[in-house]
Enzyme design. Structure first.
Site, PDB file in Angstrom:
ATOM      1  N   HIS A 203       0.901   5.271   1.153  1.00  0.00           N
ATOM      2  CA  HIS A 203       0.246   6.292   1.980  1.00  0.00           C
ATOM      3  C   HIS A 203       0.266   7.638   1.262  1.00  0.00           C
ATOM      4  CE1 HIS A 203       0.560   4.052   5.938  1.00  0.00           C
ATOM      5  NE2 HIS A 203       1.521   3.445   5.265  1.00  0.00           N
TER       6      HIS A 203
ATOM      7  N   HIS B 117       0.843  -1.195   0.000  1.00  0.00           N
ATOM      8  CA  HIS B 117       0.000   0.000   0.000  1.00  0.00           C
ATOM      9  C   HIS B 117       0.871   1.234   0.000  1.00  0.00           C
ATOM     10  CE1 HIS B 117       0.716  -1.296   4.139  1.00  0.00           C
ATOM     11  NE2 HIS B 117       0.741  -0.017   4.458  1.00  0.00           N
TER      12      HIS B 117
HETATM   13  P1  5GP Z   1       2.018   0.437   7.284  1.00  0.00           P
HETATM   14  O1  5GP Z   1       2.478   0.698   8.695  1.00  0.00           O
HETATM   15  O2  5GP Z   1       1.907  -1.045   7.012  1.00  0.00           O
HETATM   16  O3  5GP Z   1       2.778   1.179   6.237  1.00  0.00           O
HETATM   17  O4  5GP Z   1       0.561   1.054   7.222  1.00  0.00           O
HETATM   18  C1  5GP Z   1      -0.595   0.398   7.613  1.00  0.00           C
HETATM   19  C2  5GP Z   1      -1.681   1.429   7.728  1.00  0.00           C
HETATM   20  O5  5GP Z   1      -2.922   0.794   7.641  1.00  0.00           O
HETATM   21  C3  5GP Z   1      -1.678   2.212   9.043  1.00  0.00           C
HETATM   22  O6  5GP Z   1      -1.610   3.602   8.755  1.00  0.00           O
HETATM   23  C4  5GP Z   1      -2.991   1.819   9.706  1.00  0.00           C
HETATM   24  O7  5GP Z   1      -3.577   2.885  10.398  1.00  0.00           O
HETATM   25  C5  5GP Z   1      -3.829   1.392   8.527  1.00  0.00           C
HETATM   26  N1  5GP Z   1      -4.823   0.359   8.802  1.00  0.00           N
HETATM   27  C6  5GP Z   1      -4.616  -0.814   9.462  1.00  0.00           C
HETATM   28  N2  5GP Z   1      -5.750  -1.549   9.464  1.00  0.00           N
HETATM   29  C7  5GP Z   1      -6.674  -0.833   8.777  1.00  0.00           C
HETATM   30  C8  5GP Z   1      -8.049  -1.081   8.437  1.00  0.00           C
HETATM   31  O8  5GP Z   1      -8.646  -2.091   8.770  1.00  0.00           O
HETATM   32  N3  5GP Z   1      -8.686  -0.113   7.712  1.00  0.00           N
HETATM   33  C9  5GP Z   1      -8.048   1.040   7.312  1.00  0.00           C
HETATM   34  N4  5GP Z   1      -8.773   1.920   6.598  1.00  0.00           N
HETATM   35  N5  5GP Z   1      -6.766   1.314   7.628  1.00  0.00           N
HETATM   36  C10 5GP Z   1      -6.085   0.384   8.354  1.00  0.00           C
END
Ligand code: 5GP
Ligand code: ZN
Length: 136
Positions: A103, A101
């Protein structure tokens, strides 16, 4: 390919509802449920790829196109003054959900966030050494 145990596969493919800002055949853009700032969004491919290294070249190109489009819209509609594009690969790099993903984090003068790093000093010998390691 989808991964039946992956929450982002379920969200991207509409099995779990989300606040969707954009959707096409290959991507869904959703609002992050733990936002860094107002409007923090995530671009999810509908297929399961754990990280950047698994992403096919074509998808990698497409994700930047949808990022550019959505980032422009956010700048216009949210009144932010900047926007960080962040993409974490691996636990050590801060990845917590192992479905690729990207951001999109709108930035406001008073958002209280700091997304960055502490610059280190480096000699030209060290720069040369690193260059050789990567390129030769
Ligand atoms: P990472 O730390 O893997 O780059 O980002 C994961 C992101 O996913 C975090 O910003 C977290 O808040 C978001 N996130 C985790 N679970 C969910 C979910 O079930 N729904 C949504 N909309 N965001 C999520
Ligand atoms: Zn997945």
């Amino acid at each position: 390919m989808k991964d039946t145990n992956c929450i982002f596969c379920k969200i991207a493919n509409g099995e779990i509802p989300s606040k969707t800002l954009y959707e096409d055949d290959n991507f869904r853009i959703i609002l992050d449920l733990g936002p860094a700032t107002m409007g923090h969004a995530l671009i999810l491919p509908k297929e399961h790829y754990a990280n950047l290294f698994e992403l096919p070249d074509e998808t990698a190109g497409e994700v930047m196109k949808v990022a550019k489009k959505m980032a422009g819209k956010m700048m216009e509609r949210l009144g932010c003054e900047g926007l960080n594009v962040v993409q974490n690969n691996g636990e050590l790099a801060g990845q917590t959900v192992f479905h690729y993903h990207m951001h999109l984090i709108p930035r406001y003068r008073t958002d209280g966030q700091s997304i960055g790093w502490k610059p280190q000093e480096i000699s030209s010998e060290e720069l040369d050494k690193i260059y050789r390691r990567i390129c030769q």
